[in-house]
Design an enzyme around this catalytic site. Structure first.
Site, PDB file in Angstrom:
ATOM      1  CG  ASP A 153      42.124  30.663  37.593  1.00 57.82           C
ATOM      2  OD1 ASP A 153      42.130  31.255  38.681  1.00 57.82           O
ATOM      3  OD2 ASP A 153      43.121  30.071  37.133  1.00 57.82           O
ATOM      4  CD  GLU A 237      41.709  34.949  39.065  1.00 57.99           C
ATOM      5  OE1 GLU A 237      42.310  34.705  40.118  1.00 57.99           O
ATOM      6  OE2 GLU A 237      42.167  34.703  37.932  1.00 57.99           O
ATOM      7  CG  ASP A 333      44.584  27.015  36.273  1.00 54.53           C
ATOM      8  OD1 ASP A 333      44.973  27.399  37.393  1.00 54.53           O
ATOM      9  OD2 ASP A 333      45.344  26.923  35.287  1.00 54.53           O
TER      10      ASP A 333
END
Length: 354
Positions: A153, A237, A333
């Site tokens: 993350d 991501e 997170d």
């Protein structure tokens, strides 16, 4: 523009590059024809992008003329055509590169070159010059398999938080140098254009920015290497960083809402260097034989990694996550990283099944 021709001559015919070089043997004729073609291709690419933006109704952004002080890179598309790497291989301890029109130039080679040299670029950073090599047939260096997978993350407080709960620090190099940069830029603004003092002030600002860039790149290499050594599968991501760092909408008269906050967030994202980190991670993962997967980050910070419940109220604060369905609590997170890992593994399994 693609032909690189200019109009001239008695009959109004376009002058060919060969004619221009023949008429100017001590100027254009002494430099590499291939490097000049590469420069024209860059110019053609800039104008092609400009006309594309015009057709699509976007802000055109007419290409700027780059004078001697702005043009810092020259490229030779093929080793041996106007430029030769390791031009004196018989030398026992020193490496040379030969540049057409200049001669043999000594290079401080900081690591061995692997593979076959394809293109060569010479770039200037401040008062220093660098040789950049692009190579084909570079041998891979696969690492021993660990059997582990991790989700990443991306963040600002921490550069990366792993699904194992380990945060990687964000050093904020630009913020650390902000005071010196502001002082150097104020000094630059007071200097008279064209003066020696202004050139020195420009060099000082450039040196500070170069230092920040190198610090950020060094940190990205170290963080990426640690991840590649520990995990076989890395899921991150799939971020649209350009869109995320776009300026807040509005005009000077009506600047829009939260303009200052958006500007500060953009600066923090760019200072973290997400794009640099992901690019370095991709290169290292490919060389080490690791699997790198980009997963859609939508709602990963709102979805419970335990029960899958997705709701806005699950995220209490920037750092706290508490599922309103099952009561699961975690750092936001870490919870998001676990969801990213799950999404990436699902993508891998679907691709293997197909």
């Amino acid at each position: 523009m693609t032909s690189g021709a200019t109009w001239g001559g008695d009959r109004g015919r376009p002058s060919r590059p060969q004619d221009i070089r023949a008429d100017d043997p001590e100027g254009q004729g002494r430099w590499s024809f291939s490097s000049q073609q590469a420069t024209l291709r860059r110019l053609d690419k800039a104008f092609a992008a400009f006309f594309t933006r015009v057709r699509e109704g976007r802000i055109p952004g007419f290409p700027r003329f780059k004078g001697r002080g702005w043009f810092d890179t020259v490229t030779w598309p093929k080793d041996g055509d106007g430029c030769r790497w390791d031009s004196q291989p018989e030398h026992p301890s020193v490496t040379f590169v030969r540049l057409q029109g200049i001669g043999h130039v000594r290079v401080h080679q900081h690591r061995p070159v692997k593979g076959r040299v394809k293109t060569i670029s010479i770039t200037r950073e401040g008062t220093r010059w660098y040789v950049i090599l692009s190579c084909d047939d570079v041998p891979a260096e696969p690492l021993t398999r660990t059997g582990a997978a991790v989700g990443l993350d991306m963040g600002v407080a921490s550069l990366v938080t792993t699904s194992d709960g380990n945060p990687l620090d964000n050093p904020r190099h630009l913020a650390a140098s902000a005071g010196r940069l502001a002082s150097a830029q104020r000094a630059l603004a007071r200097k008279k254009r064209g003066s020696k003092r202004r050139r020195k002030a420009v060099a000082r600002v450039a040196a500070l920015h170069t230092r920040v860039r190198r610090q950020r790149l060094d940190g990205a290499h170290k963080a990426a290497l640690a991840l590649v050594r520990d995990y076989d599968v890395i899921v991150h991501e799939d971020l649209r960083i350009t869109n995320m760092t776009r300026s807040a909408s509005g005009t000077i008269e009506q600047p829009g809402r939260n303009l200052a906050a958006k500007s500060g967030l953009n600066r923090s994202i760019l200072d973290a260097g997400w794009g640099v980190f992901l690019r370095v991670l991709a290169h290292k993962a490919e060389s080490a034989g690791r699997k790198l997967i980009a997963a859609n980050p939508a709602n990963t910070s709102r979805t419970c990694s335990r029960c899958g419940h997705c709701a806005k109220d699950n995220r209490l604060t920037q750092a706290e996550f508490a599922c309103t369905a099952c009561g699961h609590t975690a750092h936001t997170d870490v919870n998001a990283a676990k969801n990213i890992l799950r999404a990436g593994l699902a993508l891998r399994d679907a691709a293997e099944a197909a």
